[in-house]
Scaffold this motif. Structure first.
Motif, PDB file in Angstrom:
ATOM      1  N   ALA A   1       0.805  -1.223   0.000  1.00 14.81           N
ATOM      2  CA  ALA A   1       0.000   0.000   0.000  1.00 14.81           C
ATOM      3  C   ALA A   1       0.837   1.272   0.000  1.00 14.81           C
TER       4      ALA A   1
ATOM      5  N   ARG B   1     -12.319   6.223  10.150  1.00 13.39           N
ATOM      6  CA  ARG B   1     -12.482   6.257   8.694  1.00 13.39           C
ATOM      7  C   ARG B   1     -12.615   7.694   8.199  1.00 13.39           C
TER       8      ARG B   1
ATOM      9  N   CYS C   1      -9.288   9.429   8.226  1.00 14.96           N
ATOM     10  CA  CYS C   1      -8.445   8.864   7.170  1.00 14.96           C
ATOM     11  C   CYS C   1      -8.845   9.434   5.803  1.00 14.96           C
ATOM     12  N   ARG C   2     -10.120   9.474   5.529  1.00 19.09           N
ATOM     13  CA  ARG C   2     -10.586  10.022   4.244  1.00 19.09           C
ATOM     14  C   ARG C   2     -10.235  11.496   4.118  1.00 19.09           C
TER      15      ARG C   2
ATOM     16  N   TYR D   1      -4.954   5.397   4.423  1.00 24.81           N
ATOM     17  CA  TYR D   1      -5.613   4.100   4.381  1.00 24.81           C
ATOM     18  C   TYR D   1      -5.924   3.650   5.807  1.00 24.81           C
TER      19      TYR D   1
ATOM     20  N   CYS E   1     -13.162   0.005   6.185  1.00 22.79           N
ATOM     21  CA  CYS E   1     -11.731  -0.274   6.062  1.00 22.79           C
ATOM     22  C   CYS E   1     -11.302  -0.331   4.594  1.00 22.79           C
ATOM     23  N   ASP E   2     -10.109   0.147   4.338  1.00 18.79           N
ATOM     24  CA  ASP E   2      -9.535  -0.036   3.006  1.00 18.79           C
ATOM     25  C   ASP E   2      -9.087  -1.480   2.827  1.00 18.79           C
TER      26      ASP E   2
ATOM     27  N   ILE F   1      -9.594  -6.797   0.609  1.00 21.06           N
ATOM     28  CA  ILE F   1      -9.191  -5.454   0.189  1.00 21.06           C
ATOM     29  C   ILE F   1     -10.347  -4.773  -0.536  1.00 21.06           C
TER      30      ILE F   1
ATOM     31  N   ASN G   1     -10.117  -1.239  -1.205  1.00 22.93           N
ATOM     32  CA  ASN G   1      -9.533  -0.124  -1.952  1.00 22.93           C
ATOM     33  C   ASN G   1      -8.747  -0.648  -3.155  1.00 22.93           C
TER      34      ASN G   1
ATOM     35  N   GLU H   1      -6.703   0.798  -5.034  1.00 24.40           N
ATOM     36  CA  GLU H   1      -5.306   1.231  -5.065  1.00 24.40           C
ATOM     37  C   GLU H   1      -4.404   0.197  -4.395  1.00 24.40           C
TER      38      GLU H   1
END
Length: 353
Positions: free
Chosen positions: A72, A156, A159-160, A165, A193-194, A213, A215, A217
């Protein structure tokens, strides 16, 4: 000698062993590309009500944490964790060995809060310091505490807001989901969660963790990261078959409930006898505080894990129940605690436990 040192001493749940025997002579494609891994992954996506989730099966928790974090983060980025977090204390610098600093935050109960994350961000403002990019938490924590859904949502949000992440270590996730105090559901984990992982090693499997997962990315090229870090088993179906079994008929949480029920029984006895807890809890980990003399008597018949020294005469230990713990073993420990309490009261009705 009865051991309460950990929740992974036994092999695996009998249904897994039976299933492995049934599948043993069948030929399958390697590296987790088989039908059983696909079915196990689909069960997890269905449980989380999200068909877009990427699911991968790795061998153990340390390998999983190091692989997810390395996949990540860019070379100059770091991960924020509670100072009691597994990646900071018990993984021999595995994350640092991938080139990423762990930014440890003081926490009395093993949990991170949104304000903790903000304080770290306020201190890392330019290119002369590592750039925080991930928040790492455990549910339950290494101290047996749980995150509420609101606490996860707050993490969350921060984090955003700051482009971080959120990664949840679920080595003991089954015991969290089985707790009466838990209000987090599978869909919450996938939404908030990512990435997170579902622990198998400590919850009924021979070995294995299921990485989930959300996310894209992080999921992009993730199999390359797994392969590079030695996590891609040629016999990947061995991991898939265990999770496929654990998530049939809700076996995963059902066997975790067994451990939590026995831990609750132990907590009740400790309370009745006046033995304090280092922290309140509701999962399979119990952290009582004993005088050295009481602990010396208990250790004639039982094994625990040392947690910390409280003062010159008292220490906290960790008592772990598991999916495989025998009710009669917990009953024996409860009886011994009750006996020692009674003997203490007879010697000194006002004495310290």
């Amino acid at each position: 000698m009865i051991s309460f040192q950990n929740d992974y001493s036994e092999g695996c749940h009998p249904k897994i062993l039976e299933r492995l025997t049934q599948e043993n002579w069948k030929q399958r494609p390697g590296y987790g590309t088989d039908d059983i891994c696909a079915r196990a992954a689909e069960q997890i996506r269905s449980l989380c009500a999200n068909e877009d989730l990427a699911v991968h099966f790795l061998v153990g928790g340390t390998q999983t944490n190091a692989t997810v974090i390395a996949a990540a983060l860019r070379p100059h980025q770091a991960v924020i964790a509670a100072e009691s977090g597994h990646i900071h204390v018990h993984e021999t610098g595995a994350v640092e060995a991938t080139g990423h600093k762990v930014l440890a935050v003081s926490s009395q109960d093993g949990k991170l809060r949104a304000e903790d994350v903000r304080r770290v961000l306020e201190k890392h403002t330019d290119e002369h310091m590592v750039q925080p990019k991930m928040v790492y938490i455990s549910h339950p924590t290494e101290l047996g505490t749980l995150y509420s859904r609101q606490e996860l949502a707050s993490l969350r949000a921060v984090c955003r807001e700051n482009g971080l992440y959120l990664f949840l270590d679920g080595a003991r996730l089954g015991y969290a989901m089985a707790s009466a105090e838990n209000d987090v559901v599978w869909q919450d984990l996938a939404w908030l969660c990512d990435a997170f992982y579902i622990g198998g090693t400590k919850v009924g499997a021979l070995l294995g963790e299921a990485v989930v997962i959300a996310n894209k990315e992080i999921s992009r090229d993730f199999r390359y990261a797994v392969k590079q870090r030695g996590g891609m088993l040629a016999k990947g179906w061995l991991l898939g078959v265990q999770f496929d079994t654990l998530f049939q008929n809700e076996l995963y949480v059902e066997i975790a409930k067994h451990a939590v029920h026995l831990a609750d029984k132990l907590r009740k006895t400790l309370h009745m006898c006046g033995y304090p807890l280092l922290l309140p809890g509701s999962t399979n980990q119990v952290f009582p505080v004993f005088s050295d003399s009481v602990l010396a008597e208990l250790e004639k018949d039982f094994c625990f894990t040392f947690q910390q020294r409280i003062d010159e005469c008292h220490q906290a230990v960790r008592i772990c129940t598991s999916w495989a713990t025998k009710p009669e073993d917990v009953e024996a420990l409860c009886s011994k605690l009750t006996l020692l309490c009674a003997e203490k009261q007879e010697r000194n009705p006002y004495g310290d436990q």
